[in-house]
Design a protein around this motif. Structure first.
Motif, mmCIF file in Angstrom:
data_model
loop_
_atom_site.group_PDB
_atom_site.id
_atom_site.type_symbol
_atom_site.label_atom_id
_atom_site.label_comp_id
_atom_site.label_asym_id
_atom_site.label_seq_id
_atom_site.Cartn_x
_atom_site.Cartn_y
_atom_site.Cartn_z
ATOM 1 N N GLY A 98 0.880 -1.240 0.151
ATOM 2 C CA GLY A 98 -0.016 -0.178 -0.244
ATOM 3 C C GLY A 98 0.599 1.237 0.366
ATOM 4 N N ALA A 99 1.706 1.346 -0.377
ATOM 5 C CA ALA A 99 3.097 2.386 -0.414
ATOM 6 C C ALA A 99 2.786 3.270 -1.383
ATOM 7 C CB ALA A 99 4.144 1.947 0.150
ATOM 8 N N CYS A 100 2.586 2.761 -2.683
ATOM 9 C CA CYS A 100 1.767 3.305 -4.123
ATOM 10 C C CYS A 100 0.804 3.175 -4.410
ATOM 11 C CB CYS A 100 2.736 2.169 -4.552
ATOM 12 S SG CYS A 100 1.523 1.146 -4.860
ATOM 13 N N SER A 101 -0.097 3.603 -3.057
ATOM 14 C CA SER A 101 -1.354 4.144 -2.968
ATOM 15 C C SER A 101 -1.846 5.442 -3.473
ATOM 16 C CB SER A 101 -2.202 3.504 -1.582
ATOM 17 O OG SER A 101 -2.111 2.211 -1.217
ATOM 18 N N VAL A 102 -2.754 5.562 -4.988
ATOM 19 C CA VAL A 102 -3.520 6.199 -5.076
ATOM 20 C C VAL A 102 -4.647 6.361 -5.324
ATOM 21 C CG1 VAL A 102 -1.659 6.971 -6.221
ATOM 22 C CG2 VAL A 102 -3.493 5.892 -8.036
ATOM 23 N N LEU A 103 -5.603 7.602 -5.356
ATOM 24 C CA LEU A 103 -7.193 6.884 -5.379
ATOM 25 C C LEU A 103 -7.909 7.215 -7.144
ATOM 26 C CD1 LEU A 103 -8.975 9.219 -2.956
ATOM 27 C CD2 LEU A 103 -8.306 6.393 -3.231
ATOM 28 N N VAL A 104 -8.093 6.182 -7.630
ATOM 29 C CA VAL A 104 -8.605 6.230 -9.146
ATOM 30 C C VAL A 104 -9.728 6.035 -9.003
ATOM 31 C CG1 VAL A 104 -8.327 5.068 -11.569
ATOM 32 C CG2 VAL A 104 -6.594 5.276 -10.349
ATOM 33 N N ASP A 105 -10.804 7.197 -9.203
ATOM 34 C CA ASP A 105 -11.960 7.849 -9.173
ATOM 35 C C ASP A 105 -12.654 7.565 -7.866
ATOM 36 O OD1 ASP A 105 -11.998 8.221 -12.375
ATOM 37 O OD2 ASP A 105 -12.576 6.212 -12.976
ATOM 38 N N HIS A 106 -11.759 7.350 -7.025
ATOM 39 C CA HIS A 106 -11.985 7.729 -5.743
ATOM 40 C C HIS A 106 -11.807 6.534 -5.360
ATOM 41 C CE1 HIS A 106 -13.762 11.530 -6.021
ATOM 42 N NE2 HIS A 106 -14.460 11.375 -7.487
ATOM 43 N N LYS A 107 -11.091 5.553 -6.031
ATOM 44 C CA LYS A 107 -10.986 3.720 -5.418
ATOM 45 C C LYS A 107 -9.454 3.701 -4.686
ATOM 46 C CE LYS A 107 -12.640 -0.722 -6.201
ATOM 47 N NZ LYS A 107 -11.555 -1.884 -7.251
ATOM 48 N N LEU A 108 -9.128 2.943 -3.809
ATOM 49 C CA LEU A 108 -7.890 2.552 -3.758
ATOM 50 C C LEU A 108 -7.668 1.905 -4.542
ATOM 51 C CD1 LEU A 108 -6.542 3.992 -0.907
ATOM 52 C CD2 LEU A 108 -6.119 1.801 -0.270
ATOM 53 N N VAL A 109 -6.254 2.300 -4.702
ATOM 54 C CA VAL A 109 -5.628 1.421 -6.233
ATOM 55 C C VAL A 109 -4.132 1.090 -5.311
ATOM 56 C CG1 VAL A 109 -7.094 1.731 -7.804
ATOM 57 C CG2 VAL A 109 -5.160 3.011 -7.690
ATOM 58 N N ASN A 110 -3.530 0.500 -5.797
ATOM 59 C CA ASN A 110 -1.871 -0.191 -5.260
ATOM 60 C C ASN A 110 -1.524 0.554 -7.611
ATOM 61 O OD1 ASN A 110 -2.085 -0.791 -3.373
ATOM 62 N ND2 ASN A 110 -2.847 -3.091 -3.658
#
Length: 157
Positions: free
Chosen positions: A46-58
């Protein structure tokens, strides 16, 4: 090489890249956004987590071509929001930050949760952050920080 267009932190972006390139590499190496970190490189920490369309993604396992036409939010883009301030203050107040390596991903995981469930219980919080590893702080303080942010930021989410 393909032109990939997407919304990044509220602004339109166009990059000419191999669409199979990892989103993490595009964000860090091409766009200079260092908030998402290279941790495991396998979508486990999860260190690389971003939100794509408000959904958490690696972002370390997402091909950059997959974000074409979508909205990507990194910690840099989120840091200007009042919701970020509530979360950051709560993390600091609860002692939920030590080395800070996992903090951007944890804060974005909390944001994703609070956008769906503004008043989560402990099990919902633990489930929401379960894909984000922390080796320093301990999860009890992180859970407390998210509960505090939810309570003190009532109405923001």
């Amino acid at each position: 090489m393909s032109e990939i267009k997407f919304l990044l932190n509220g602004g339109n972006i166009s990059v000419n890249i191999d669409p199979t390139m990892r989103l993490l590499d595009v964000l860090r190496d091409i766009l200079g956004l260092t908030g998402p970190k290279e941790g495991c490189g396998e979508g486990e920490c999860g260190a690389c987590s971003v939100l794509v369309d408000h959904k958490l993604v690696n972002s370390c396992i997402m091909p950059a071509g997959n974000v074409a036409g979508h909205e990507v939010l990194t910690i840099e883009g989120f840091s200007g929001e009042m919701r970020y301030k509530k979360l950051a203050d709560a993390f600091a107040g609860a002692g939920a930050v030590q080395c800070g390596f996992c903090t951007p991903g944890m804060i974005l995981a909390a944001e994703a949760l609070l956008n769906k469930v503004p008043h989560p219980d402990e099990s919902q919080i633990r489930r929401a952050i379960s894909g984000n590893l922390c080796r320093c702080t301990g999860y009890n303080m992180i859970v407390q920080a998210i509960r505090t942010a939810a309570r003190e930021g009532a109405g923001l989410w």
